[in-house]
Design an enzyme around this catalytic site. Structure first.
Site, PDB file in Angstrom:
ATOM      1  N   SER A  34       0.862  -1.410  -0.041  1.00  0.00           N
ATOM      2  CA  SER A  34       0.235  -0.119   0.266  1.00  0.00           C
ATOM      3  C   SER A  34       0.756   1.083   0.351  1.00  0.00           C
ATOM      4  CB  SER A  34      -0.923  -0.142   1.044  1.00  0.00           C
ATOM      5  OG  SER A  34      -0.262  -0.020   2.574  1.00  0.00           O
ATOM      6  N   GLY A  35       1.888   1.409  -0.729  1.00  0.00           N
ATOM      7  CA  GLY A  35       2.278   2.788  -0.523  1.00  0.00           C
ATOM      8  C   GLY A  35       2.058   2.950  -2.377  1.00  0.00           C
TER       9      GLY A  35
ATOM     10  N   LYS B  74       1.161  -5.550   5.025  1.00  0.00           N
ATOM     11  CA  LYS B  74       1.704  -6.225   6.237  1.00  0.00           C
ATOM     12  C   LYS B  74       1.443  -5.272   7.844  1.00  0.00           C
ATOM     13  CE  LYS B  74       6.352  -6.371   5.736  1.00  0.00           C
ATOM     14  NZ  LYS B  74       7.851  -7.454   4.766  1.00  0.00           N
TER      15      LYS B  74
ATOM     16  N   GLN C 176      10.799  11.984   1.431  1.00  0.00           N
ATOM     17  CA  GLN C 176      10.757  13.547   2.117  1.00  0.00           C
ATOM     18  C   GLN C 176      11.221  14.440   0.837  1.00  0.00           C
ATOM     19  OE1 GLN C 176      14.313  14.332   4.639  1.00  0.00           O
ATOM     20  NE2 GLN C 176      13.479  12.799   6.057  1.00  0.00           N
TER      21      GLN C 176
ATOM     22  N   GLY D 154      10.780  14.880  -2.599  1.00  0.00           N
ATOM     23  CA  GLY D 154       9.730  15.189  -3.598  1.00  0.00           C
ATOM     24  C   GLY D 154       9.106  14.072  -5.613  1.00  0.00           C
TER      25      GLY D 154
ATOM     26  N   GLU E  19      17.993  18.856  -6.765  1.00  0.00           N
ATOM     27  CA  GLU E  19      18.418  17.402  -5.908  1.00  0.00           C
ATOM     28  C   GLU E  19      19.471  17.331  -6.442  1.00  0.00           C
ATOM     29  OE1 GLU E  19      16.383  15.167  -3.455  1.00  0.00           O
ATOM     30  OE2 GLU E  19      14.556  16.054  -3.749  1.00  0.00           O
TER      31      GLU E  19
ATOM     32  N   HIS F 110      22.267   6.519   0.764  1.00  0.00           N
ATOM     33  CA  HIS F 110      21.544   8.268   0.353  1.00  0.00           C
ATOM     34  C   HIS F 110      22.971   8.424   1.562  1.00  0.00           C
ATOM     35  CE1 HIS F 110      19.946  11.646   1.279  1.00  0.00           C
ATOM     36  NE2 HIS F 110      18.745  11.791   0.366  1.00  0.00           N
TER      37      HIS F 110
ATOM     38  N   ARG G  61      24.110  10.625  -6.371  1.00  0.00           N
ATOM     39  CA  ARG G  61      24.261  10.203  -4.990  1.00  0.00           C
ATOM     40  C   ARG G  61      25.380   8.831  -5.328  1.00  0.00           C
ATOM     41  NH1 ARG G  61      17.796   9.111  -3.803  1.00  0.00           N
ATOM     42  NH2 ARG G  61      17.995  11.481  -3.548  1.00  0.00           N
TER      43      ARG G  61
ATOM     44  N   HIS H 157      19.624   2.605   0.741  1.00  0.00           N
ATOM     45  CA  HIS H 157      17.775   4.071   0.876  1.00  0.00           C
ATOM     46  C   HIS H 157      17.544   3.258  -0.482  1.00  0.00           C
ATOM     47  CE1 HIS H 157      15.863   7.269   1.009  1.00  0.00           C
ATOM     48  NE2 HIS H 157      16.055   7.749  -0.273  1.00  0.00           N
TER      49      HIS H 157
ATOM     50  N   ARG I  92      19.696   5.670  -9.327  1.00  0.00           N
ATOM     51  CA  ARG I  92      18.696   6.509  -9.597  1.00  0.00           C
ATOM     52  C   ARG I  92      18.698   7.856  -9.527  1.00  0.00           C
ATOM     53  NH1 ARG I  92      14.268   8.159  -6.246  1.00  0.00           N
ATOM     54  NH2 ARG I  92      16.057   7.106  -4.045  1.00  0.00           N
TER      55      ARG I  92
ATOM     56  N   LEU J 264       9.261   7.885  -6.903  1.00  0.00           N
ATOM     57  CA  LEU J 264       7.988   8.157  -6.709  1.00  0.00           C
ATOM     58  C   LEU J 264       7.606   8.552  -7.899  1.00  0.00           C
ATOM     59  CD1 LEU J 264       7.864  10.455  -3.931  1.00  0.00           C
ATOM     60  CD2 LEU J 264       7.178   8.430  -3.260  1.00  0.00           C
TER      61      LEU J 264
HETATM   62  P1  FAD Z   1       6.605   1.228  -0.893  1.00  0.00           P
HETATM   63  O1  FAD Z   1       6.014   3.020  -0.597  1.00  0.00           O
HETATM   64  O2  FAD Z   1       7.821   1.080  -0.154  1.00  0.00           O
HETATM   65  O3  FAD Z   1       5.192   0.688  -0.383  1.00  0.00           O
HETATM   66  C1  FAD Z   1       6.173  -1.158  -0.356  1.00  0.00           C
HETATM   67  C2  FAD Z   1       4.454  -1.502   0.412  1.00  0.00           C
HETATM   68  O4  FAD Z   1       4.472  -2.878   0.576  1.00  0.00           O
HETATM   69  C3  FAD Z   1       4.173  -1.235   1.705  1.00  0.00           C
HETATM   70  O5  FAD Z   1       2.686  -0.836   2.122  1.00  0.00           O
HETATM   71  C4  FAD Z   1       4.575  -2.905   2.793  1.00  0.00           C
HETATM   72  O6  FAD Z   1       3.726  -2.706   3.464  1.00  0.00           O
HETATM   73  C5  FAD Z   1       3.637  -3.878   1.630  1.00  0.00           C
HETATM   74  N1  FAD Z   1       4.040  -4.977   2.081  1.00  0.00           N
HETATM   75  C6  FAD Z   1       5.463  -5.273   1.749  1.00  0.00           C
HETATM   76  N2  FAD Z   1       5.722  -6.621   2.082  1.00  0.00           N
HETATM   77  C7  FAD Z   1       4.504  -7.094   1.938  1.00  0.00           C
HETATM   78  C8  FAD Z   1       3.766  -8.580   2.042  1.00  0.00           C
HETATM   79  N3  FAD Z   1       4.607  -9.436   2.258  1.00  0.00           N
HETATM   80  N4  FAD Z   1       2.110  -8.609   2.153  1.00  0.00           N
HETATM   81  C9  FAD Z   1       1.652  -7.697   2.030  1.00  0.00           C
HETATM   82  N5  FAD Z   1       2.711  -6.514   2.166  1.00  0.00           N
HETATM   83  C10 FAD Z   1       3.455  -5.914   1.672  1.00  0.00           C
HETATM   84  N6  FAD Z   1      11.704   8.737  -3.978  1.00  0.00           N
HETATM   85  C11 FAD Z   1      11.794   9.506  -4.845  1.00  0.00           C
HETATM   86  O7  FAD Z   1      11.274   9.651  -5.172  1.00  0.00           O
HETATM   87  N7  FAD Z   1      11.162  10.658  -4.022  1.00  0.00           N
HETATM   88  C12 FAD Z   1      11.416  11.412  -2.258  1.00  0.00           C
HETATM   89  O8  FAD Z   1      11.679  12.597  -1.899  1.00  0.00           O
HETATM   90  C13 FAD Z   1      11.993  10.293  -1.811  1.00  0.00           C
HETATM   91  N8  FAD Z   1      12.330   9.956  -0.672  1.00  0.00           N
HETATM   92  C14 FAD Z   1      12.438   8.886  -0.189  1.00  0.00           C
HETATM   93  C15 FAD Z   1      13.041   8.665   1.681  1.00  0.00           C
HETATM   94  C16 FAD Z   1      13.068   7.979   2.336  1.00  0.00           C
HETATM   95  C17 FAD Z   1      13.057   7.815   3.909  1.00  0.00           C
HETATM   96  C18 FAD Z   1      12.768   6.614   1.327  1.00  0.00           C
HETATM   97  C19 FAD Z   1      12.692   5.419   2.217  1.00  0.00           C
HETATM   98  C20 FAD Z   1      12.906   6.433   0.389  1.00  0.00           C
HETATM   99  C21 FAD Z   1      12.258   7.731  -0.123  1.00  0.00           C
HETATM  100  N9  FAD Z   1      12.528   7.957  -1.663  1.00  0.00           N
HETATM  101  C22 FAD Z   1      12.476   8.808  -2.625  1.00  0.00           C
HETATM  102  C23 FAD Z   1      12.207   6.654  -2.237  1.00  0.00           C
HETATM  103  C24 FAD Z   1      10.513   6.730  -2.452  1.00  0.00           C
HETATM  104  O9  FAD Z   1      10.169   6.484  -1.519  1.00  0.00           O
HETATM  105  C25 FAD Z   1      10.276   4.484  -2.696  1.00  0.00           C
HETATM  106  O10 FAD Z   1      11.084   4.347  -3.559  1.00  0.00           O
HETATM  107  C26 FAD Z   1       9.179   4.394  -2.857  1.00  0.00           C
HETATM  108  O11 FAD Z   1       8.085   4.892  -2.326  1.00  0.00           O
HETATM  109  C27 FAD Z   1       8.665   3.126  -2.957  1.00  0.00           C
HETATM  110  O12 FAD Z   1       7.530   3.323  -3.524  1.00  0.00           O
HETATM  111  P2  FAD Z   1       6.263   1.809  -3.638  1.00  0.00           P
HETATM  112  O13 FAD Z   1       5.053   2.029  -3.697  1.00  0.00           O
HETATM  113  O14 FAD Z   1       7.013   0.817  -4.255  1.00  0.00           O
HETATM  114  O15 FAD Z   1       6.280   0.973  -1.933  1.00  0.00           O
HETATM  115  C1  SIN Z   2      15.527  12.764  -0.403  1.00  0.00           C
HETATM  116  O1  SIN Z   2      14.427  13.463   0.334  1.00  0.00           O
HETATM  117  O2  SIN Z   2      16.818  13.470  -0.385  1.00  0.00           O
HETATM  118  C2  SIN Z   2      15.654  11.515  -0.987  1.00  0.00           C
HETATM  119  C3  SIN Z   2      14.328  12.002  -2.014  1.00  0.00           C
HETATM  120  C4  SIN Z   2      14.727  10.305  -3.102  1.00  0.00           C
HETATM  121  O3  SIN Z   2      15.119   9.190  -2.600  1.00  0.00           O
HETATM  122  O4  SIN Z   2      14.659  10.520  -4.546  1.00  0.00           O
END
Ligand code: FAD
Ligand code: SIN
Length: 526
Positions: free
Chosen positions: A9-10, A32, A44, A46, A112, A233, A292, A353, A394, A400
């Protein structure tokens, strides 16, 4: 109506759920922990995007920066698609209530590392929370989406035609509230489980990032790609006994500078110096705002030489009030540790990261096998997937964006192409399995795994260390397989088994590489 299961649910999982719901599909999202527990919620800086699709020079410049950051390893067609579709997806996010920072009537764009211009939409320093809560609010309004928290997907169920396994038709899940296993069937499964930061002792990722989706798809025959490219990171806050907390790159975009001990001492002596000189200038003319891979390795180098566990991020030459208003989340977090943003030097170090590699998917998010055929009914979106967008490294704030673009593409593909084919499938068989009585060996195995990945499969690698890592991973794998074959699955056991598999895939890919690119740096290849 066809039924689709989304795991995670990301941004990727929730966006795809909304797209399918719009088309009248029944959607089950399993996640989960709580719905908001995700990397998305912690993002954070964007989301990078050119909003105006007629702005050719803006689009070309975003493409050029992405390709340069990827060190010649990006798939240019994918980059072009993602950058060109950014504007439409941002408008989708705005339409469900996401609010990005404005300067007057216009959006405010931040900068950035690796970006040649300011093109990052943000919600101060909590962009992910803004997006995640808008998506969750919208999902909760839809009658045809069921979002089931505390539900851990354990494995994919393969569809069988006689003796032939063809495609995926469901998942087995562990309900973490009552420890029961359930079988869920669907016409298509979308894996949106994010990354695997928990493999390393220091990570910016939330604890849910354990590589589950990648591991379960690999067990079902999926091909993985570019696993060696793991992004660290450069600036996670290092406070003893605290989980590393990300200090966004946007702070360096606003003028923050990285200094070593000597640089800090000189800077403090010469207070009022408008632009302290960073050690990172020895590695790139872009200094603290280089990409990075370069900045993180520069920090790692200084840290290894000095024996300290951090370098310094300095912002006292900038306007404190403006900084604190632009970065309220960071300001608040620092206050908890007695630090003042814009005044105190911040101890920072690299932390795991982002997983650039992942499930090999096509432009529709369909998961491929090693002979480049698709696995019917299986899609990978978001960080778990390797689309080719990021190449060997990346570009900041492109994750995002990639997540939302591929969520829409994969959902569209399901809507237009997928026939309904719900089939029968076996229930989970727990006969003869015992309860896991002792959890401490699993905890120690996890610590040992994290130590191995931190020591041997980190920012700087060597052939001998990678081989050592693989020997240790094989031992851990044997131990955990033994427990797996005799005990009822628990969350710790499921995650550890997945983490070990993902670690092995990373170390294997790193070991077989004969050239350094972007995030993969083997000192023996220099
Ligand atoms: P996620 O958002 O990680 O969601 C994964 C989901 O899957 C979660 O809900 C988790 O609970 C669920 N899940 C995992 N395994 C299971 C399972 N077995 N069963 C059920 N559910 C499960 N990127 C940017 O572009 N800009 C930013 O500013 C940025 N800042 C960041 C800052 C931080 C601190 C971090 C950690 C990352 C950042 N990133 C950023 C990277 C970006 O946030 C992630 O790559 C992106 O959000 C991933 O999205 P997603 O939907 O693929 O996964
Ligand atoms: C950050 O805000 O520095 C993280 C951005 C990213 O992972 O793309």
């Amino acid at each position: 109506m066809p039924r689709v299961i989304i795991i995670g649910s990301g941004i990727a999982g929730l966006f795809a759920a909304l797209e399918l719901s719009d088309a009248g599909y029944d959607v089950l999202v399993v996640t989960k922990q709580r719905p908001e527990d995700s990397s998305t919620n912690w993002a954070q800086g964007g989301i990078a995007a050119i909003l105006d699709q007629t702005d050719n020079s803006g689009i070309e410049s975003h493409i050029t920066d992405t390709l340069a950051c990827g060190d010649g390893q990006c798939d240019e067609e994918v980059v072009r698609v993602v950058v060109s579709e950014a504007g439409d997806r941002i408008r989708d996010l705005l339409s469900i209530g996401v609010s990005f920072e404005k300067a007057g009537e216009e959006f405010h764009f931040a900068k950035e590392g690796g970006h040649s211009t300011a093109r990052i939409l943000h919600a101060k320093d909590a962009t992910g929370k803004e997006i995640e809560s808008a998506l969750n609010n919208e999902v909760s309004r839809r009658e045809n989406i069921e979002l089931r928290p505390m539900t851990l997907a354990v494995d994919l169920i393969q569809r069988k035609h006689g003796a032939i396994e063809e495609g995926i038709c469901g998942i087995w899940c562990l309900n973490l509230d009552d420890d029961t296993m359930t079988t869920e069937l669907a016409d298509a499964i979308m894996i949106a489980t994010g990354g695997a930061g928990k493999l390393w002792a220091k990570t910016t990722n939330p604890p849910v990032a354990t590589g589950d989706g990648l591991a379960m798809a690999h067990r079902a025959g999926a091909c993985v790609k570019d696993m060696a490219f793991v992004q660290f990171h450069p600036t996670a806050l290092m406070i003893t006994d605290e989980r590393p907390f990300l200090i966004t790159e946007a702070l360096r975009g606003a003028g923050g500078v990285l200094l070593d001990d000597e640089g800090l001492a000189t800077h403090l002596k010469e207070r009022g110096d408008p632009a302290p000189l960073s050690f990172t200038l020895e590695y790139s003319t872009k200094g603290s705002l280089a990409t990075r891979d370069i900045v993180a390795r520069a920090c790692d180098n200084v840290i290894k030489r000095s024996g300290a566990d951090h370098v310094w991020l300095v912002c006292d030459h900038l306007d404190t009030e403006e900084l604190q208003s632009s970065f309220p989340t960071i300001t608040e977090r620092l206050q908890r540790h007695g630090l003042i943003l814009g005044k105190d030097p911040l101890p920072v170090a690299p932390a795991a990261h982002y997983m650039v590699g992942g499930l090999d998917v096509d432009l529709q998010g369909r998961v491929q096998t090693s002979d480049s055929t698709v696995i019917p009914g299986l899609y990978g979106i978001g960080e778990v997937a390797c689309t080719g967008m990021h190449g060997a490294n990346r570009l900041a704030s492109n994750s995002l964006l990639e997540g939302v673009v591929f969520a829409q593409r994969a959902a569209r593909h399901i809507i237009t192409e997928l026939p309904s084919s719900l089939s029968q499938s076996p229930d989970w068989l727990a006969d003869g399995l015992q309860e896991l009585l002792e959890h401490s060996p699993l905890r120690h195995d996890l610590e040992s795994l994290q130590a191995t990945m931190t020591d041997d499969v980190g920012l700087v690698r060597r052939f001998s260390r990678l081989k050592r890592a693989l020997r240790r991973l094989n031992l851990l794998s044997d131990e955990v397989d033994l427990v797996w074959s005799t005990c009822r699955p628990s969350r710790d056991l499921i995650e550890l088994r997945n983490l070990i598999l993902v670690a092995t895939l990373i170390a294997q890919d790193a070991l077989q590489r004969t050239q350094n690119h972007g995030l993969h740096f083997n000192a023996d290849l220099v």
